[in-house]
Scaffold this motif. Structure first.
Motif, PDB file in Angstrom:
ATOM      1  N   GLY A 114      35.997  43.580  35.132  1.00  0.00           N
ATOM      2  CA  GLY A 114      37.108  44.360  34.607  1.00  0.00           C
ATOM      3  C   GLY A 114      37.287  44.167  33.111  1.00  0.00           C
ATOM      4  O   GLY A 114      37.588  45.133  32.388  1.00  0.00           O
ATOM      5  N   PHE A 115      37.090  42.940  32.639  1.00  0.00           N
ATOM      6  CA  PHE A 115      37.166  42.681  31.201  1.00  0.00           C
ATOM      7  C   PHE A 115      36.076  43.458  30.466  1.00  0.00           C
ATOM      8  O   PHE A 115      36.317  44.064  29.415  1.00  0.00           O
ATOM      9  N   VAL A 116      34.882  43.465  31.030  1.00  0.00           N
ATOM     10  CA  VAL A 116      33.784  44.226  30.430  1.00  0.00           C
ATOM     11  C   VAL A 116      34.120  45.713  30.423  1.00  0.00           C
ATOM     12  O   VAL A 116      33.947  46.409  29.410  1.00  0.00           O
ATOM     13  N   ALA A 117      34.614  46.236  31.544  1.00  0.00           N
ATOM     14  CA  ALA A 117      34.942  47.662  31.619  1.00  0.00           C
ATOM     15  C   ALA A 117      36.028  48.040  30.616  1.00  0.00           C
ATOM     16  O   ALA A 117      35.987  49.111  30.007  1.00  0.00           O
ATOM     17  N   ALA A 118      36.995  47.152  30.431  1.00  0.00           N
ATOM     18  CA  ALA A 118      38.107  47.440  29.518  1.00  0.00           C
ATOM     19  C   ALA A 118      37.672  47.467  28.063  1.00  0.00           C
ATOM     20  O   ALA A 118      38.292  48.166  27.242  1.00  0.00           O
ATOM     21  N   THR A 119      36.624  46.745  27.729  1.00  0.00           N
ATOM     22  CA  THR A 119      36.243  46.563  26.327  1.00  0.00           C
ATOM     23  C   THR A 119      34.953  47.272  25.945  1.00  0.00           C
ATOM     24  O   THR A 119      34.728  47.554  24.760  1.00  0.00           O
ATOM     25  N   LEU A 120      34.080  47.561  26.896  1.00  0.00           N
ATOM     26  CA  LEU A 120      32.825  48.248  26.604  1.00  0.00           C
ATOM     27  C   LEU A 120      33.114  49.689  26.193  1.00  0.00           C
ATOM     28  O   LEU A 120      33.774  50.431  26.931  1.00  0.00           O
ATOM     29  N   LEU A 121      32.663  50.073  25.017  1.00  0.00           N
ATOM     30  CA  LEU A 121      32.907  51.420  24.495  1.00  0.00           C
ATOM     31  C   LEU A 121      34.399  51.769  24.508  1.00  0.00           C
ATOM     32  O   LEU A 121      34.787  52.914  24.686  1.00  0.00           O
ATOM     33  N   ARG A 122      35.231  50.740  24.362  1.00  0.00           N
ATOM     34  CA  ARG A 122      36.698  50.881  24.377  1.00  0.00           C
ATOM     35  C   ARG A 122      37.238  51.387  25.706  1.00  0.00           C
ATOM     36  O   ARG A 122      38.320  51.960  25.776  1.00  0.00           O
ATOM     37  N   GLY A 123      36.467  51.170  26.760  1.00  0.00           N
ATOM     38  CA  GLY A 123      36.967  51.493  28.089  1.00  0.00           C
ATOM     39  C   GLY A 123      36.094  52.454  28.865  1.00  0.00           C
ATOM     40  O   GLY A 123      35.901  53.594  28.455  1.00  0.00           O
ATOM     41  N   VAL A 124      35.539  51.976  29.979  1.00  0.00           N
ATOM     42  CA  VAL A 124      34.776  52.823  30.892  1.00  0.00           C
ATOM     43  C   VAL A 124      35.418  52.685  32.277  1.00  0.00           C
ATOM     44  O   VAL A 124      36.181  51.748  32.531  1.00  0.00           O
ATOM     45  N   PRO A 125      35.146  53.607  33.209  1.00  0.00           N
ATOM     46  CA  PRO A 125      35.761  53.524  34.542  1.00  0.00           C
ATOM     47  C   PRO A 125      35.428  52.202  35.237  1.00  0.00           C
ATOM     48  O   PRO A 125      34.303  51.695  35.136  1.00  0.00           O
ATOM     49  N   PHE A 126      36.412  51.677  35.948  1.00  0.00           N
ATOM     50  CA  PHE A 126      36.283  50.375  36.607  1.00  0.00           C
ATOM     51  C   PHE A 126      36.574  50.533  38.092  1.00  0.00           C
ATOM     52  O   PHE A 126      37.567  51.152  38.480  1.00  0.00           O
ATOM     53  N   ILE A 127      35.697  49.981  38.933  1.00  0.00           N
ATOM     54  CA  ILE A 127      35.822  50.067  40.387  1.00  0.00           C
ATOM     55  C   ILE A 127      35.843  48.652  40.960  1.00  0.00           C
ATOM     56  O   ILE A 127      35.012  47.813  40.584  1.00  0.00           O
ATOM     57  N   GLN A 128      36.764  48.386  41.871  1.00  0.00           N
ATOM     58  CA  GLN A 128      36.857  47.071  42.505  1.00  0.00           C
ATOM     59  C   GLN A 128      36.381  47.148  43.962  1.00  0.00           C
ATOM     60  O   GLN A 128      36.925  47.911  44.764  1.00  0.00           O
ATOM     61  N   LEU A 129      35.375  46.326  44.297  1.00  0.00           N
ATOM     62  CA  LEU A 129      34.915  46.148  45.671  1.00  0.00           C
ATOM     63  C   LEU A 129      35.085  44.674  46.033  1.00  0.00           C
ATOM     64  O   LEU A 129      34.117  43.895  46.023  1.00  0.00           O
ATOM     65  N   PRO A 130      36.303  44.241  46.335  1.00  0.00           N
ATOM     66  CA  PRO A 130      36.558  42.816  46.583  1.00  0.00           C
ATOM     67  C   PRO A 130      35.988  42.357  47.919  1.00  0.00           C
ATOM     68  O   PRO A 130      36.156  43.024  48.943  1.00  0.00           O
ATOM     69  N   THR A 131      35.326  41.201  47.905  1.00  0.00           N
ATOM     70  CA  THR A 131      34.667  40.710  49.113  1.00  0.00           C
ATOM     71  C   THR A 131      35.266  39.406  49.634  1.00  0.00           C
ATOM     72  O   THR A 131      34.748  38.833  50.586  1.00  0.00           O
ATOM     73  N   THR A 132      36.342  38.913  49.008  1.00  0.00           N
ATOM     74  CA  THR A 132      37.041  37.721  49.503  1.00  0.00           C
ATOM     75  C   THR A 132      38.477  38.111  49.832  1.00  0.00           C
ATOM     76  O   THR A 132      39.018  39.084  49.298  1.00  0.00           O
ATOM     77  N   LEU A 133      39.102  37.340  50.693  1.00  0.00           N
ATOM     78  CA  LEU A 133      40.489  37.625  51.046  1.00  0.00           C
ATOM     79  C   LEU A 133      41.380  37.545  49.813  1.00  0.00           C
ATOM     80  O   LEU A 133      42.253  38.396  49.601  1.00  0.00           O
ATOM     81  N   LEU A 134      41.173  36.524  48.986  1.00  0.00           N
ATOM     82  CA  LEU A 134      42.002  36.370  47.797  1.00  0.00           C
ATOM     83  C   LEU A 134      41.896  37.587  46.888  1.00  0.00           C
ATOM     84  O   LEU A 134      42.905  38.101  46.393  1.00  0.00           O
ATOM     85  N   ALA A 135      40.688  38.072  46.685  1.00  0.00           N
ATOM     86  CA  ALA A 135      40.509  39.242  45.824  1.00  0.00           C
ATOM     87  C   ALA A 135      41.088  40.489  46.460  1.00  0.00           C
ATOM     88  O   ALA A 135      41.679  41.329  45.770  1.00  0.00           O
ATOM     89  N   GLN A 136      40.960  40.631  47.770  1.00  0.00           N
ATOM     90  CA  GLN A 136      41.455  41.834  48.442  1.00  0.00           C
ATOM     91  C   GLN A 136      42.974  41.935  48.401  1.00  0.00           C
ATOM     92  O   GLN A 136      43.527  43.026  48.258  1.00  0.00           O
ATOM     93  N   VAL A 137      43.659  40.802  48.496  1.00  0.00           N
ATOM     94  CA  VAL A 137      45.123  40.850  48.543  1.00  0.00           C
ATOM     95  C   VAL A 137      45.772  40.661  47.186  1.00  0.00           C
ATOM     96  O   VAL A 137      46.973  40.902  47.032  1.00  0.00           O
ATOM     97  N   ASP A 138      45.000  40.231  46.178  1.00  0.00           N
ATOM     98  CA  ASP A 138      45.662  39.876  44.926  1.00  0.00           C
ATOM     99  C   ASP A 138      44.917  40.340  43.688  1.00  0.00           C
ATOM    100  O   ASP A 138      45.319  41.285  43.021  1.00  0.00           O
ATOM    101  N   SER A 139      43.808  39.685  43.361  1.00  0.00           N
ATOM    102  CA  SER A 139      43.234  39.874  42.025  1.00  0.00           C
ATOM    103  C   SER A 139      42.638  41.253  41.799  1.00  0.00           C
ATOM    104  O   SER A 139      42.525  41.701  40.656  1.00  0.00           O
TER     105      SER A 139
END
Length: 363
Positions: A114-139
């Motif tokens: 997400g940090f890379v997506a936010a800063t590369l070329l001043r922002g490119v589309p970002f997709i989240q495919l979380p594979t842990t419970l912590l990531a799925q419910v929070d981060s």
């Protein structure tokens, strides 16, 4: 199709999908967003070996040309140096602003990608495919992206919303038991800060969730995301209400830092941090002892730590002061008032150190 909910943020609104078998449909979901062409999948070797072929097949079938970048497992991956490697790879491939960056993994991968997506070329589309419970419910929800700095965790980052979050519950079947339990800390957190009835539901169904019951897992993942989405919709950039999501994180981050990010999983540290904050609140007469006992009891049932190792008091205190919620040198902490309700208050460093000392001594 999976369960879904919408995070309402105006032009930055997006959908969260949760259910089984979603990774095999990710190409179609991205194509529905009018994304196409090249895409960069950031992951780690373990996750790539398990789910890389499925994601690649789905993306290619939908007309994408995926490029995979594997990064080290663990917090060391969240660095400017690793981010620079990803920039180099993308730029060498002729990256354009319409090419998405996809995070396939847990919270570390999501924060970094997400940090890379936010800063590369001043922002490119970002997709989240979380594979842990912590990531799925929070981060994966809410748009916080960051890398670490030698002075502290997540000190360099941005608020950058994903275009889509897809939580495939099948990935939890291959999650190590310790990671599953660590993720449960963030689930329990939602019950304490915002929804007492959800806390009661967890008390009744915790073992089913840990055993992988799909019905229970889908309910707790979607409900956790719904609670976070409601908070984020009201306070996207943490100027007020959103700060309650940091319950347990002040002492938790300090504990991680004081132990070199090697002893605890993030959720484990947050579990200890929630107990520290609760003891501070109880010491102020804010939080009833019986509710503190319910919280500790649920954390113990989840297999999470509720006590601290012996730590250098000065090092732990220094880590506390580096917390991002410090204002003009004053430490601020999320304190429970009752299950389902918290407050944010200035606290004395000594109060926190005293609670931590008592936990080291076993209470």
């Amino acid at each position: 199709m999976a369960g879904r909910l919408q995070v309402e943020l105006g032009e930055r609104s997006y959908t969260i999908y949760c259910g089984r078998g979603i990774l095999a449909q990710i190409g179609e979901l991205l194509r529905d967003l009018n994304l196409g062409g090249r895409c960069l999948v950031v992951s780690n070797p373990t996750v790539v070996s398990l789910y890389g072929p499925k994601v690649r097949e789905s993306l290619e079938k939908a007309g994408f040309a995926p490029l995979f970048k594997e990064v080290p497992d663990g917090e060391e991956a969240k660095s400017l140096e690793v981010a620079a490697d990803i920039y180099d790879l993308a730029l060498a491939a002729g990256w354009e602003r319409g090419c998405p960056v996809i995070a396939l993994g847990g919270g570390v991968v999501g924060d970094l990608a997400g940090f890379v997506a936010a800063t590369l070329l001043r922002g490119v589309p970002f997709i989240q495919l979380p594979t842990t419970l912590l990531a799925q419910v929070d981060s994966s929800v809410g748009g916080k992206v960051a890398v670490n700095h030698p002075r502290g965790k997540n000190l360099i980052g941005a608020f950058y919303q994903p275009r889509l979050v897809a939580a495939d519950l099948d990935t939890l079947r291959t999650l190590p038991e310790r990671e599953m339990r660590a993720g449960m800390a963030e689930v329990i957190k939602y019950g304490v800060i915002f929804d007492a009835s959800f806390f009661s539901y967890l008390e009744e169904h915790l073992e089913e969730a840990l055993a992988g019951n799909t019905r229970v897992l889908e309910k707790i993942v979607l409900h956790s995301c719904r609670l976070k989405a409601e908070i984020v919709a009201q306070d996207e950039e943490e100027r007020g209400l959103r700060a309650i999501l940091n319950f347990g994180h002040t002492a938790g981050h300090a504990l991680e830092g004081a132990t070199g990010f090697k002893l605890y999983r993030h959720g484990e540290a947050v579990a200890v941090g929630m107990v520290v904050a609760s003891w501070v609140a109880a010491g102020r007469g804010l939080f009833a002892e019986e509710e503190l006992a319910r919280l500790e009891g649920l954390l113990v049932r989840a297999g999470l730590p509720t006590r601290m190792p012996s730590l250098d008091r000065e090092a732990f205190g220094a880590a506390l002061i580096r917390d991002k919620k410090v204002r003009e040198g004053r430490l601020r902490m999320v304190l429970p008032v009752e299950l389902g309700r918290v407050t944010i208050a200035e606290v004395e460093e000594e109060e926190v150190l005293e609670a931590a000392q008592r936990l080291q001594a076993g209470g």
